[in-house]
Every structure is written in structure tokens, then in C-alpha cells.
Design a protein around this motif. Structure first.
Motif, PDB file in Angstrom:
ATOM      1  N   ASP A 190       0.810  -1.213   0.000  1.00 41.65           N
ATOM      2  CA  ASP A 190       0.000   0.000   0.000  1.00 41.65           C
ATOM      3  C   ASP A 190       0.847   1.268   0.000  1.00 41.65           C
ATOM      4  O   ASP A 190       0.312   2.373   0.135  1.00 41.65           O
ATOM      5  CB  ASP A 190      -0.964  -0.001   1.181  1.00 41.65           C
ATOM      6  CG  ASP A 190      -2.058  -1.038   1.007  1.00 41.65           C
ATOM      7  OD1 ASP A 190      -2.539  -1.191  -0.135  1.00 41.65           O
ATOM      8  OD2 ASP A 190      -2.416  -1.717   1.987  1.00 41.65           O
ATOM      9  N   SER A 191       2.158   1.117  -0.155  1.00 40.53           N
ATOM     10  CA  SER A 191       3.044   2.252  -0.416  1.00 40.53           C
ATOM     11  C   SER A 191       3.404   2.226  -1.901  1.00 40.53           C
ATOM     12  O   SER A 191       3.651   1.159  -2.473  1.00 40.53           O
ATOM     13  CB  SER A 191       4.311   2.154   0.428  1.00 40.53           C
ATOM     14  OG  SER A 191       5.302   3.062  -0.054  1.00 40.53           O
ATOM     15  N   LEU A 192       3.452   3.398  -2.525  1.00 41.98           N
ATOM     16  CA  LEU A 192       3.819   3.474  -3.936  1.00 41.98           C
ATOM     17  C   LEU A 192       5.324   3.576  -4.134  1.00 41.98           C
ATOM     18  O   LEU A 192       5.789   3.702  -5.271  1.00 41.98           O
ATOM     19  CB  LEU A 192       3.117   4.670  -4.593  1.00 41.98           C
ATOM     20  CG  LEU A 192       1.582   4.610  -4.588  1.00 41.98           C
ATOM     21  CD1 LEU A 192       0.998   5.848  -5.268  1.00 41.98           C
ATOM     22  CD2 LEU A 192       1.086   3.342  -5.257  1.00 41.98           C
ATOM     23  N   THR A 238      -7.273   0.027  -2.101  1.00 42.33           N
ATOM     24  CA  THR A 238      -6.131   0.788  -1.609  1.00 42.33           C
ATOM     25  C   THR A 238      -5.139   1.053  -2.742  1.00 42.33           C
ATOM     26  O   THR A 238      -5.364   0.667  -3.897  1.00 42.33           O
ATOM     27  CB  THR A 238      -5.432   0.022  -0.480  1.00 42.33           C
ATOM     28  OG1 THR A 238      -4.969  -1.239  -1.015  1.00 42.33           O
ATOM     29  CG2 THR A 238      -6.392  -0.248   0.673  1.00 42.33           C
ATOM     30  N   GLU A 239      -4.010   1.669  -2.386  1.00 36.56           N
ATOM     31  CA  GLU A 239      -3.005   2.034  -3.381  1.00 36.56           C
ATOM     32  C   GLU A 239      -2.412   0.826  -4.099  1.00 36.56           C
ATOM     33  O   GLU A 239      -1.842   0.984  -5.180  1.00 36.56           O
ATOM     34  CB  GLU A 239      -1.876   2.837  -2.707  1.00 36.56           C
ATOM     35  CG  GLU A 239      -2.314   4.140  -2.060  1.00 36.56           C
ATOM     36  CD  GLU A 239      -2.722   5.188  -3.081  1.00 36.56           C
ATOM     37  OE1 GLU A 239      -1.990   6.163  -3.259  1.00 36.56           O
ATOM     38  OE2 GLU A 239      -3.795   5.014  -3.698  1.00 36.56           O
ATOM     39  N   ARG A 240      -2.544  -0.340  -3.531  1.00 35.14           N
ATOM     40  CA  ARG A 240      -1.938  -1.518  -4.171  1.00 35.14           C
ATOM     41  C   ARG A 240      -2.561  -1.830  -5.528  1.00 35.14           C
ATOM     42  O   ARG A 240      -2.004  -2.602  -6.299  1.00 35.14           O
ATOM     43  CB  ARG A 240      -1.998  -2.735  -3.249  1.00 35.14           C
ATOM     44  CG  ARG A 240      -3.355  -3.341  -3.031  1.00 35.14           C
ATOM     45  CD  ARG A 240      -3.246  -4.558  -2.113  1.00 35.14           C
ATOM     46  NE  ARG A 240      -2.775  -4.185  -0.777  1.00 35.14           N
ATOM     47  CZ  ARG A 240      -2.361  -5.052   0.132  1.00 35.14           C
ATOM     48  NH1 ARG A 240      -2.366  -6.355  -0.146  1.00 35.14           N
ATOM     49  NH2 ARG A 240      -1.951  -4.640   1.321  1.00 35.14           N
TER      50      ARG A 240
END
Length: 396
Positions: free
Chosen positions: A204-206, A231-233
């Protein structure tokens, strides 16, 4: 969101400098002996072996006097589009004339390795993508901006954020390489881990990723590994990277990345959707750990090539295409900052490393940052020495 970009001409002196130097050349013939692949029966070829001697290379200087040009791309009409990291300028070079297309200095966050970095240019439409540090909202991050350009390529008509929120810290490990897919709407984005140890393994962090988004909407591609995640994933294509500096798509459609190791193990990776490339520098930011940590749960993807017990500071990359390149056709050209050279890496059809060649003609220009392919197969190269050049490399 429209970004406040402006178009300004460069000085007459700089333009004259380009015109006077456009025909500068240097040539060399590599003397290395031939390598016979038939004599190699090992599963992992010896990285010290050299490919057959390269053709003579012609190197023309297209531009001088630039400040850390991070990327160069070819646009319609033979124009070249160049980014300067610290000045946050995007310029157009054509027929020896240089013009500022966009001055982004009022919004680009410049710190350490982060500033105005990679570009992507649509070769059919007047669209440019830029990956850059940003502090226009009062919070620093790294993001991608999409820009529509006018017919004469003299100004940006509109600009908007495509995707944002890539993590930052001091400006270290900002990434950030862009790649337009050969076909389809895919835009690949290689990011750095921001020197924060938990980012590469955090889906979930880019940071520490290769992302895959729609080039116009910025939405996650529907067949991404976690496309349905809220989420960001959903943007993540591969993870477990340290600092992705190069992306290149092979003729067979496979996408490859180039990234910096710490003091060892710079890597070239063939990317597999959902693949974990094993960088996990925790607790804290412990850089003595392996680039590919096989002790992590699940399967980790090994590099196709590694620099081993040294660093070459590998950066941009492009596949060499065209029969005019002779023995270099089909190799991966990789720019090296620390080694101040261009490496031509050969991989077999299965992606296994075969050999490496470093032509002397490309060891005379100091640190090399970016390499991309022109339409005719020539290589476009930028240097990274402080007072820098754009080069065109072609076989004789």
C-alpha cells in the motif's frame, strides 16, 4: 488541476552553442574478441565474457550546456524533448534550436536525487508525461503530470496530475522512470523507496515499485495483480525494488527494469506481474542486506544480471533495434553513472544473461544518465556531470 507552466526561450548564446556543436563526432572500434555461445554449456553464463566486437560507433553532440538532463525523448516531427532535473525545465531541441517548453520551477520540489526526472512522449499525439518531485500543495511528494502541447510545440496548453503520492524523505531514492507500452494505453512508472525501509514490501506504499496505470486517466489497469483492491496496491505491478532508474520493453513484449544497488548488486530485472524483487532493508534502513532477500515469505524474483561486489550506478536503458547495429542488435543498452560508460548486455530468448560489451566510444563523456531509442534505431543519451550534453549514437 492545471499547473502554472510558462514557455520562455533560452538565451541566444545557448542556441548558437547547439548549432555550432551539432556536428561534433567521435568514433571508435571495439577490439574485443568474439564470444562463441556454442562453447558455453553452463546454466549461468560467465558475466565477464564479451559479445562479438561492436560496429564502429558515431557519436554526435546535439546539445551542450545543460544542467543534469535526466531524460531525452523523441517527439513528432523529429523534435527531442529534454528534462533538466535541478532547473525543472522541459525543453524542445530541433535542428540545432532550443526552446523552453515548460518552466516547472515554481512547483517542482528539488532535493538531492529528486527534481524533474523522467519524461514520456506520445509519438502520435502532442502529449508529454513528466515524473517529478512536487511541493505545490504544501506537502512534498513525487508524482506524474500529464501535459497537452500546442501544434507548434512551443507551449503547454493544459496540464493535470495523473497520479501522486509517491513517498519522499530527504529526496534520496526518488526514482522515477516512465515507460509507454509499445501498444495499448499502459504507462509503467518505476519508483524509488525514498530510503524508507518498509516501503518496498508494503503493497500500500507506492515507493519501491513498478506501477502500471492508464496513460490518460491515471487509473489502475484492469488486469493489474491487485486491480480490485480499494487501496493504493491496485496500481502496483511489481514490488520489492530499491530505486528503479530504467525501464525498457523488449520486442517480445516483456518489460525490464534497471535499478541501483547500495554499494553492490546493481540489477537488471525482467518484470513479472505481482513479482517480489526482494529488497527489504529493515529494521531502519539497513543497506547491508541482499538486494534479493530469499528469506522473505513466498518467492522472490532473482535479477537477470547483477553487478556483483561493486556498483556501476546503472540508470536508463533501451533495447537496441535494427540490423544496422550488427552484433549489438537485440542487446539492452544500459547507461552507467559511476562507471561512466554504456553497457550493452545480451540476454537469450529465455531472458538469461549471456555477455556484456562496453564500447570505448562511449567512455569519453563522463557519467551517463539516460538512454532512449530514436525512431530510426539511433540511441539518444544524456550525460550527468553538471555541465551536460545530449548525444546521438549510431552505428557507422
Amino acid at each position: 488541476m492545471r499547473l502554472p507552466l510558462r514557455s520562455t526561450p533560452l538565451t541566444l548564446a545557448l542556441a548558437l552553442s547547439f548549432a555550432l556543436t551539432a556536428c561534433s563526432t567521435t568514433e571508435a572500434n571495439d577490439p574485443e574478441p568474439a564470444y562463441d555461445p556454442a562453447a558455453d554449456t553452463a546454466d549461468s553464463p560467465d558475466p565477464a565474457r564479451e559479445v562479438v566486437a561492436a560496429p564502429r560507433l558515431r557519436v554526435r553532440i546535439l546539445a551542450r550546456g545543460l544542467d543534469k538532463p535526466w531524460d531525452v525523448q523523441q517527439a513528432p516531427g523529429g523534435r527531442l524533448v529534454v528534462s533538466e532535473r535541478n532547473k525543472a525545465l522541459i525543453s524542445v531541441v530541433r535542428d540545432g534550436e532550443v526552446r523552453t517548453l515548460a518552466d516547472m520551477s515554481n512547483q517542482v520540489w528539488v532535493s538531492g536525487e529528486t527534481g524533474l526526472m523522467s519524461l514520456a512522449v506520445d509519438r502520435k499525439r502532442r502529449v508529454v508525461w513528466a515524473c517529478h518531485g512536487d511541493d505545490s500543495t504544501g506537502t512534498e511528494d513525487v508524482r506524474v503530470t500529464r501535459m497537452q502541447v500546442d501544434r507548434s510545440w512551443t507551449l503547454v496548453q493544459s496540464a493535470r496530475t495523473l497520479i501522486a503520492g509517491f513517498p519522499t524523505s530527504t529526496g534520496r531514492h526518488g526514482g522515477c522512470r516512465l515507460l509507454l507500452a509499445r501498444s495499448g494505453p499502459d504507462l509503467y512508472i518505476g519508483t524509488g523507496d525514498a530510503a524508507i525501509g518498509t516501503n518496498p514490501q508494503d503493497l500500500d506504499s507506492l515507493g519501491g515499485k513498478v506501477l502500471r496505470v492508464h496513460r490518460d486517466s491515471g487509473t489502475a489497469m484492469r488486469d493489474n495483480p491487485w486491480a480490485s483492491a480499494p487501496t493504493e496496491r491496485r496500481f502496483v505491478w511489481t514490488y520489492g525494488h530499491r530505486n528503479v532508474q530504467g525501464l525498457a520493453q523488449r520486442a517480445d513484449g516483456s518489460v525490464w527494469s534497471v535499478e541501483h544497488g547500495p554499494t553492490v548488486d546493481d540489477e537488471v530485472n525482467r518484470l513479472v506481474p505481482g513479482g517480489n524483487y526482494g529488497w527489504n532493508p529493515v529494521p531502519g534502513y539497513e543497506e547491508s542486506v541482499p538486494m534479493t532477500d530469499d528469506s522473505l515469505p513466498g518467492h522472490q524474483m532473482d535479477a537477470q544480471w547483477s553487478s556483483g561486489d561493486s556498483t556501476r550506478a546503472t540508470s536508463g536503458a533501451a533495447w537496441v533495434e535494427g540490423s544496422q547495429w550488427g552484433s549489438l542488435e537485440g542487446t539492452l543498452a544500459v547507461a552507467a553513472l559511476e562507471d561512466e560508460q554504456m553497457m550493452f548486455l545480451r540476454f537469450d530468448r529465455r531472458g538469461r544473461f549471456v555477455s556484456i560489451l562496453t564500447p570505448p566510444a562511449l567512455t569519453k563523456f563522463g557519467r551517463l544518465r539516460s538512454v532512449t531509442s530514436a525512431r530510426n534505431g539511433d540511441l539518444l543519451v544524456t550525460t550527468d556531470n553538471g555541465t551536460d550534453q545530449v548525444l546521438r549514437v549510431s552505428p557507422r
